[in-house]
Design a protein around this motif. Structure first.
Motif, PDB file in Angstrom:
ATOM      1  N   GLY B 168       5.768   4.314  20.225  1.00 53.07           N
ATOM      2  CA  GLY B 168       6.936   4.784  20.969  1.00 53.07           C
ATOM      3  C   GLY B 168       7.579   3.755  21.879  1.00 53.07           C
ATOM      4  O   GLY B 168       8.664   3.988  22.409  1.00 53.07           O
ATOM      5  N   ASP B 169       6.910   2.611  22.070  1.00 55.49           N
ATOM      6  CA  ASP B 169       7.469   1.631  23.009  1.00 55.49           C
ATOM      7  C   ASP B 169       8.864   1.163  22.580  1.00 55.49           C
ATOM      8  O   ASP B 169       9.775   1.059  23.407  1.00 55.49           O
ATOM      9  CB  ASP B 169       6.549   0.402  23.095  1.00 55.49           C
ATOM     10  CG  ASP B 169       5.203   0.736  23.730  1.00 55.49           C
ATOM     11  OD1 ASP B 169       5.156   1.661  24.569  1.00 55.49           O
ATOM     12  OD2 ASP B 169       4.216   0.060  23.388  1.00 55.49           O
ATOM     13  N   TYR B 196      10.781  -3.463  21.474  1.00 53.18           N
ATOM     14  CA  TYR B 196      11.922  -3.134  20.615  1.00 53.18           C
ATOM     15  C   TYR B 196      12.411  -4.375  19.862  1.00 53.18           C
ATOM     16  O   TYR B 196      12.693  -4.323  18.674  1.00 53.18           O
ATOM     17  CB  TYR B 196      13.062  -2.547  21.451  1.00 53.18           C
ATOM     18  CG  TYR B 196      14.361  -2.450  20.680  1.00 53.18           C
ATOM     19  CD1 TYR B 196      14.511  -1.557  19.624  1.00 53.18           C
ATOM     20  CD2 TYR B 196      15.440  -3.275  21.004  1.00 53.18           C
ATOM     21  CE1 TYR B 196      15.692  -1.487  18.901  1.00 53.18           C
ATOM     22  CE2 TYR B 196      16.622  -3.208  20.297  1.00 53.18           C
ATOM     23  CZ  TYR B 196      16.746  -2.316  19.243  1.00 53.18           C
ATOM     24  OH  TYR B 196      17.918  -2.249  18.519  1.00 53.18           O
ATOM     25  N   ARG B 197      12.493  -5.469  20.590  1.00 51.77           N
ATOM     26  CA  ARG B 197      13.105  -6.655  19.992  1.00 51.77           C
ATOM     27  C   ARG B 197      12.155  -7.453  19.118  1.00 51.77           C
ATOM     28  O   ARG B 197      12.592  -8.135  18.195  1.00 51.77           O
ATOM     29  CB  ARG B 197      13.636  -7.575  21.100  1.00 51.77           C
ATOM     30  CG  ARG B 197      14.902  -7.037  21.740  1.00 51.77           C
ATOM     31  CD  ARG B 197      15.509  -8.084  22.644  1.00 51.77           C
ATOM     32  NE  ARG B 197      16.822  -7.648  23.122  1.00 51.77           N
ATOM     33  CZ  ARG B 197      17.326  -8.000  24.289  1.00 51.77           C
ATOM     34  NH1 ARG B 197      16.620  -8.781  25.102  1.00 51.77           N
ATOM     35  NH2 ARG B 197      18.517  -7.580  24.651  1.00 51.77           N
ATOM     36  N   GLY B 270      10.607   8.405  16.493  1.00 53.07           N
ATOM     37  CA  GLY B 270      11.713   7.482  16.750  1.00 53.07           C
ATOM     38  C   GLY B 270      11.700   6.273  15.829  1.00 53.07           C
ATOM     39  O   GLY B 270      12.717   5.692  15.510  1.00 53.07           O
ATOM     40  N   GLY B 271      10.521   5.880  15.409  1.00 53.93           N
ATOM     41  CA  GLY B 271      10.428   4.738  14.501  1.00 53.93           C
ATOM     42  C   GLY B 271      10.447   3.403  15.210  1.00 53.93           C
ATOM     43  O   GLY B 271      10.424   3.337  16.438  1.00 53.93           O
ATOM     44  N   ASP B 272      10.460   2.332  14.402  1.00 57.54           N
ATOM     45  CA  ASP B 272      10.536   0.966  14.909  1.00 57.54           C
ATOM     46  C   ASP B 272       9.243   0.492  15.577  1.00 57.54           C
ATOM     47  O   ASP B 272       9.248  -0.495  16.308  1.00 57.54           O
ATOM     48  CB  ASP B 272      11.707   0.833  15.901  1.00 57.54           C
ATOM     49  CG  ASP B 272      12.773  -0.157  15.399  1.00 57.54           C
ATOM     50  OD1 ASP B 272      12.715  -0.534  14.222  1.00 57.54           O
ATOM     51  OD2 ASP B 272      13.652  -0.536  16.196  1.00 57.54           O
ATOM     52  N   ASP B 273       8.126   1.193  15.320  1.00 58.25           N
ATOM     53  CA  ASP B 273       6.866   0.787  15.964  1.00 58.25           C
ATOM     54  C   ASP B 273       6.281  -0.475  15.330  1.00 58.25           C
ATOM     55  O   ASP B 273       5.749  -1.336  16.017  1.00 58.25           O
ATOM     56  CB  ASP B 273       5.834   1.919  15.859  1.00 58.25           C
ATOM     57  CG  ASP B 273       6.250   3.146  16.642  1.00 58.25           C
ATOM     58  OD1 ASP B 273       6.381   3.030  17.881  1.00 58.25           O
ATOM     59  OD2 ASP B 273       6.469   4.210  16.037  1.00 58.25           O
ATOM     60  N   TYR B 274       6.334  -0.536  14.002  1.00 60.96           N
ATOM     61  CA  TYR B 274       5.728  -1.647  13.260  1.00 60.96           C
ATOM     62  C   TYR B 274       4.262  -1.847  13.621  1.00 60.96           C
ATOM     63  O   TYR B 274       3.771  -2.971  13.700  1.00 60.96           O
ATOM     64  CB  TYR B 274       6.568  -2.922  13.380  1.00 60.96           C
ATOM     65  CG  TYR B 274       7.943  -2.648  12.846  1.00 60.96           C
ATOM     66  CD1 TYR B 274       8.137  -2.450  11.484  1.00 60.96           C
ATOM     67  CD2 TYR B 274       9.033  -2.472  13.699  1.00 60.96           C
ATOM     68  CE1 TYR B 274       9.390  -2.113  10.979  1.00 60.96           C
ATOM     69  CE2 TYR B 274      10.277  -2.144  13.204  1.00 60.96           C
ATOM     70  CZ  TYR B 274      10.445  -1.966  11.846  1.00 60.96           C
ATOM     71  OH  TYR B 274      11.671  -1.627  11.350  1.00 60.96           O
ATOM     72  N   GLU B 275       3.586  -0.728  13.878  1.00 61.91           N
ATOM     73  CA  GLU B 275       2.127  -0.737  13.940  1.00 61.91           C
ATOM     74  C   GLU B 275       1.622  -0.272  12.574  1.00 61.91           C
ATOM     75  O   GLU B 275       2.367   0.311  11.792  1.00 61.91           O
ATOM     76  CB  GLU B 275       1.643   0.199  15.049  1.00 61.91           C
ATOM     77  CG  GLU B 275       2.032  -0.250  16.459  1.00 61.91           C
ATOM     78  CD  GLU B 275       1.336  -1.551  16.885  1.00 61.91           C
ATOM     79  OE1 GLU B 275       0.368  -1.966  16.208  1.00 61.91           O
ATOM     80  OE2 GLU B 275       1.787  -2.149  17.875  1.00 61.91           O
TER      81      GLU B 275
END
Lengths: 336, 336
Positions: B168-169, B196-197, B270-275
């Motif tokens: 979630g970060d 995020y970046r 939300g996505g975008d974790d890339y874990e």
């Protein structure tokens, strides 16, 4: 964001993209994060990526199936030039709000037709939304016997320069689409527009050149004859001469050039030909003539590679019937 | 078209892109039409392509080096999830008129930094102009021992579900960039924005999971925990349960959630974790705890795979401390 005009991402994949990958074992049905590929023993992979953007590389009202086929074919054309056999492709599509389901159906039908024609399948991809024009990136994978790929840098002084097919049709077809040549007979006009919309990757020619050891340097003409021959020259440390009177022209292009000699610049520097340009020793002339007959494909000797002697490597001179240089306002297409 | 703000295509390639390919033998110095790659004996290639579009996947005023690194890392993250070792990448860049030379210099410096970090090089690419926002497509190639790739479809009933890092970060970082959480301490805010970046592809974890045979199914969380666990369930014919109280959260995310419990939807969807998300039998628990210590990476058991029994495969339920299902207004990110 769901669009009113088309289903959501996963549904689109299920309906339109997954069928394109159904016969590609390594695509894993597009049901995993990645695709898998094991090259055959004794071969190496040949990789190429090239993209197209609406309003830059195609007209936004071009038929979607032809946009798709052109996007795929410009990549296959590079494999052809290297003597590679195509294996498959990956694709990213950025779609704008104007793209509705019929557009996607037509786009994917175009890909399906070319997959069948060239014996390849979709391996994977990514579909995105964009506030800008539609853009498509395709990455093709092919194979060649290890160490045998046809390079740009292998031309020798005295090599003859050959091109396949005819030159300048695509750029004249684009001009026709933009309103030039209003009096052109419909058959000629259709021919030029078809050449603009649907390049013919010369895979059989490239494969034969590699297998039979006929070509030294080879590339495909995407930036225009002069610029691409310049690339061979730069990479091989040579200059080149091209004879205007030898350029292979379709009847439509020949007539247009007769009526407006200034079109010579478009023909040699307009790009988008997707014909092969290759060099070969003079001893290969007869074998190449025979190959052209076997493939039913025009192969034309248009010039020769020479020592740069004074000029920089990569210099290309276009000569008229008296051996005088024809000045050119442009040398080739640059993307920006 | 030459732009006043940057050099022409070939000069850009020479100055900025060719150096990224200088140490990649198969890139042929970006001086030919294609790149070459020979996978090592006993390995198969793993292919992934993913693109990013300005205003959709990144903010147009994000630092260019971080746009580049994120575009590369979202692809490397998929290789990590499959247990693959990265080999190289190809890239197409569509650049709009706002892109000047310093932007490109920064963009390529970001790629150079990540090439060094992950031991890979540029193999080839294509640079285009676009009237729309900047968009970047990257295609990465990796390798795995033949037949060993970690798939989505290999989860078994009773498998535990693990995730790496914290969840979630990134989505909270994006909200912060858009003005949410104005009172958040700067260190926490910086942490979220950095997440995020700059995703952290978990290549060492994925490699270890494959080598040590610890994971059954595996993927990376790009659409959000619930949606991606749903993908594992669909492909494996199973359902899954996740316990909210087990979710690994950074101090910043934990505090934000405390203050606004509705953020749970963003954190899990939300996505975008890339874990990495992977499943493993309960017997692997201790070994995984040890692996997490060796890699200095948090590995958290968040739930389990179960028989679907009545619900469809792919159903994922988020449970509170009393085992009651928490309703979710969204399940995950869709591109459109």
């Amino acid at each position: 964001m769901a669009s009113a005009k088309r289903p959501g991402e996963f549904e689109l994949i299920r309906r339109y993209f997954a069928p394109l990958a159904a016969a590609t074992p390594g695509a894993l049905g597009l049901g995993d994060d990645v695709a898998l590929l094991t090259p055959r023993a004794g071969t190496e992979l040949v990789l190429k990526t090239d993209g197209v953007v609406g309003g830059v590389h195609f007209l936004t009202d071009d038929p979607p199936d032809q946009i798709a086929r052109k996007a795929l074919r410009v990549n296959l054309s590079d494999l052809a030039a290297k003597g590679a056999a195509p294996l498959g492709y990956l694709m990213t599509c950025a779609l704008d709000a104007s793209v509705d389901e019929p557009w996607i159906a037509s786009f994917c039908a175009g890909l399906a037709a070319d997959q069948a024609e060239f014996g390849i399948g979709l391996l994977g991809g990514d579909t995105m939304s964009t506030p800008g024009p539609v853009s498509i990136s395709i990455m093709v994978l092919g194979e060649v016997p290890i160490g045998r790929v046809l390079r740009r840098n292998a031309a020798k002084p005295g090599d003859l320069v050959f091109v396949s097919g005819t030159l300048g049709d695509a750029v004249l077809g684009l001009k026709r689409l933009r309103g030039r040549f209003p009096a052109m007979p419909k058959a000629e006009s259709d021919h030029l527009i078809d050449r603009y919309r649907l390049p013919q990757p010369r895979l059989r020619l490239g494969g034969a050149l590699l297998e039979e050891g006929l070509a030294r340097a080879s590339l495909d003409i995407s930036d225009g004859l002069i610029a691409d021959l310049g690339h061979v020259g730069e990479q091989s440390g040579l200059a080149a001469e091209v004879e205007r009177d030898r350029l292979p022209l379709s009847p439509a292009a020949a007539r247009a050039l007769d009526e407006d000699p200034a079109l010579i610049v478009d023909i040699v520097a307009g790009g988008d030909d997707y014909e092969l340009l290759f060099t070969a020793p003079a001893a290969a002339r007869a074998t190449l003539a025979d190959l052209g007959r076997r493939l039913n494909l025009r192969l034309t000797e248009v010039g020769r590679m020479i020592e740069p002697s004074g000029s920089s490597p990569g210099t290309v001179r276009l000569l008229d019937g008296q051996g005088r240089e024809i000045p050119l306002a442009r040398r080739g297409w640059e993307h920006f």
